[in-house]
Motif scaffolding. Structure first.
Motif, short mmCIF file in Angstrom:
data_model
loop_
_atom_site.label_atom_id
_atom_site.label_comp_id
_atom_site.label_asym_id
_atom_site.label_seq_id
_atom_site.Cartn_x
_atom_site.Cartn_y
_atom_site.Cartn_z
N GLN A 29 0.84 -1.20 0.00
CA GLN A 29 0.00 0.00 0.00
C GLN A 29 0.88 1.25 0.00
O GLN A 29 1.80 1.37 0.80
N ILE A 30 0.59 2.17 -0.90
CA ILE A 30 1.33 3.43 -0.94
C ILE A 30 0.71 4.39 0.06
O ILE A 30 -0.47 4.73 -0.03
N ARG A 31 1.52 4.82 1.03
CA ARG A 31 1.01 5.65 2.11
C ARG A 31 1.30 7.13 1.90
O ARG A 31 0.61 7.99 2.44
N GLY A 32 2.36 7.45 1.17
CA GLY A 32 2.71 8.84 1.00
C GLY A 32 3.92 9.01 0.09
O GLY A 32 4.43 8.05 -0.49
N PHE A 61 6.25 4.40 1.16
CA PHE A 61 6.44 5.73 0.60
C PHE A 61 7.12 5.67 -0.77
O PHE A 61 8.05 4.88 -0.97
N VAL A 62 6.65 6.50 -1.68
CA VAL A 62 7.36 6.73 -2.92
C VAL A 62 8.39 7.81 -2.61
O VAL A 62 8.04 8.89 -2.11
N VAL A 63 9.65 7.53 -2.87
CA VAL A 63 10.74 8.39 -2.41
C VAL A 63 11.47 9.01 -3.59
O VAL A 63 11.81 8.32 -4.56
N TYR A 64 11.74 10.31 -3.50
CA TYR A 64 12.47 11.04 -4.53
C TYR A 64 13.71 11.68 -3.91
O TYR A 64 13.70 12.11 -2.76
N ALA A 65 14.78 11.73 -4.68
CA ALA A 65 16.01 12.38 -4.22
C ALA A 65 16.81 12.86 -5.43
O ALA A 65 16.58 12.41 -6.56
N PRO A 112 0.09 12.39 0.95
CA PRO A 112 0.80 13.41 1.73
C PRO A 112 2.28 13.45 1.35
O PRO A 112 2.89 12.43 1.07
N LEU A 113 2.84 14.66 1.35
CA LEU A 113 4.24 14.86 0.99
C LEU A 113 5.05 15.21 2.23
O LEU A 113 4.71 16.14 2.97
N PHE A 114 6.14 14.46 2.45
CA PHE A 114 7.04 14.71 3.56
C PHE A 114 8.44 15.02 3.02
O PHE A 114 8.83 14.54 1.96
N LEU A 115 9.18 15.80 3.78
CA LEU A 115 10.58 16.10 3.46
C LEU A 115 11.45 15.49 4.54
O LEU A 115 11.17 15.64 5.74
N GLN A 284 7.31 5.42 12.27
CA GLN A 284 6.04 5.59 12.97
C GLN A 284 5.58 7.04 12.96
O GLN A 284 4.38 7.32 12.87
N TRP A 285 6.53 7.98 13.08
CA TRP A 285 6.14 9.39 13.04
C TRP A 285 5.49 9.72 11.70
O TRP A 285 4.46 10.40 11.65
N LEU A 286 6.08 9.25 10.61
CA LEU A 286 5.54 9.52 9.29
C LEU A 286 4.20 8.80 9.08
O LEU A 286 3.22 9.41 8.64
N LEU A 287 4.16 7.53 9.40
CA LEU A 287 2.95 6.74 9.15
C LEU A 287 1.76 7.24 9.94
O LEU A 287 0.61 7.18 9.48
N SER A 288 1.99 7.77 11.14
CA SER A 288 0.90 8.27 11.97
C SER A 288 0.28 9.54 11.39
O SER A 288 -0.79 9.96 11.83
#
Length: 291
Positions: A29-32, A61-65, A112-115, A284-288
């Motif tokens: 499952q893609i969460r963010g 998470f789909v991750v970009y860098a 949701p987008l996280f940095l 856990q911080w991100l997933l919550s």
């Protein structure tokens, strides 16, 4: 075990930089979406950075860098930073790319987008979040470069050197000493064997840019209102942790957390017992904060 990214290029300031995309395993499952920023001298496939990206991908998470100019597989003078404005512009480029690219994914909800940033990457992540606060769900910083122990005399000397010999490798740095950064021997060995890392002396312009970046972000503390997790290494000799408490106090964010660990600068290069705690706290911080 780390997952392997898709590799492409991304244009920033007219420079074709190496960019990367990690996707969750088939069926997960893609969460963010997460954008990961590397530190000085490193790059997106540097072991410590790759560990973070792989951890995020394994958690949905789909991750970009992107390798900053002069870093990793991107063109430019090795290890050269050309100014705070350029760092922020480069950080915005990969964040905007992540938004555009992930919007084409089939999903019933907006992801949701996280940095996520380590060391200098933490300061870049905060600077980008300040400019894109309406788009950012949260920021995670690992041993962030929010302050450096540099006196006024050294700053003045760096300013003169950056005017005269900006690109000459002159300045020894603890950021290039693996034993002072990575406690786990196996992971330290991976970092030592990495051939794309810049391990030479710092160039005056790069050193001055790092100092000015910490000044820039400290002046913005009162404007950063996005949720954030600040992960501090108590035994850090690369960055100065004393400003982190100030950031916690000055930021108007209503969702802010700071965690400290008996660790060296490379938080994801600690022995397994502590590493598992750090990885769990991050995930856990991100997933919550995901739907």
């Amino acid at each position: 075990m780390t997952t392997q990214p898709q590799i492409s290029t991304l244009l920033t300031r007219g420079i074709e930089c190496a960019s990367y995309k990690w996707i969750p395993v088939d069926g997960a499952q893609i969460r963010g979406v997460a954008v990961v920023y590397h530190g000085f001298g490193a790059h997106s496939r540097y072991p410590t950075v790759h560990y973070a990206s792989s951890l995020l991908a394994k958690n949905g998470f789909v991750v970009y860098a992107m390798d900053l100019p002069g870093h990793g597989a991107s063109p430019g003078v090795r290890g050269l930073l050309t100014g705070v404005d350029h760092l922020v512009e480069d950080g915005l480029a990969i964040a905007k790319h992540a938004i555009a690219d992930s919007s084409m994914m089939k999903s019933n909800v907006e992801l949701p987008l996280f940095l996520v940033g380590s060391s200098m990457g933490g300061a870049i992540a905060l600077s980008v979040a300040k400019k894109m606060s309406d788009k950012i769900k949260g920021v995670v910083m690992l041993a962030p470069m929010l302050s450096l122990n540099v006196g006024s005399a050294a700053r003045t000397a760096l300013w003169f050197l950056s005017m005269i010999v900006p690109e000459m490798p002159l300045i020894p740095s603890s950021a290039t000493n693996s034993e002072r950064q990575y406690r786990d021997v196996g992971r330290r060995d991976e970092c030592d064997k990495d051939t794309l890392t810049y391990k030479g002396k710092m160039r005056p312009q790069s050193a001055l840019t790092c100092i000015e970046m910490t000044d820039h972000i400290q002046q913005s503390f009162h404007e950063i209102d996005v949720p954030f997790l600040c992960m501090i290494a108590d035994e850090d000799v690369v960055v100065d942790n004393s400003i982190s408490e100030m950031f916690m106090t000055k930021s108007p964010s209503k969702d802010k957390t700071m965690k400290s660990y008996a660790a060296l600068h490379g938080l994801l290069c600690e022995p397994s017992s502590l590493l598992e705690v750090i990885e769990a706290d991050l995930a856990q911080w991100l997933l919550s904060r995901c739907p």
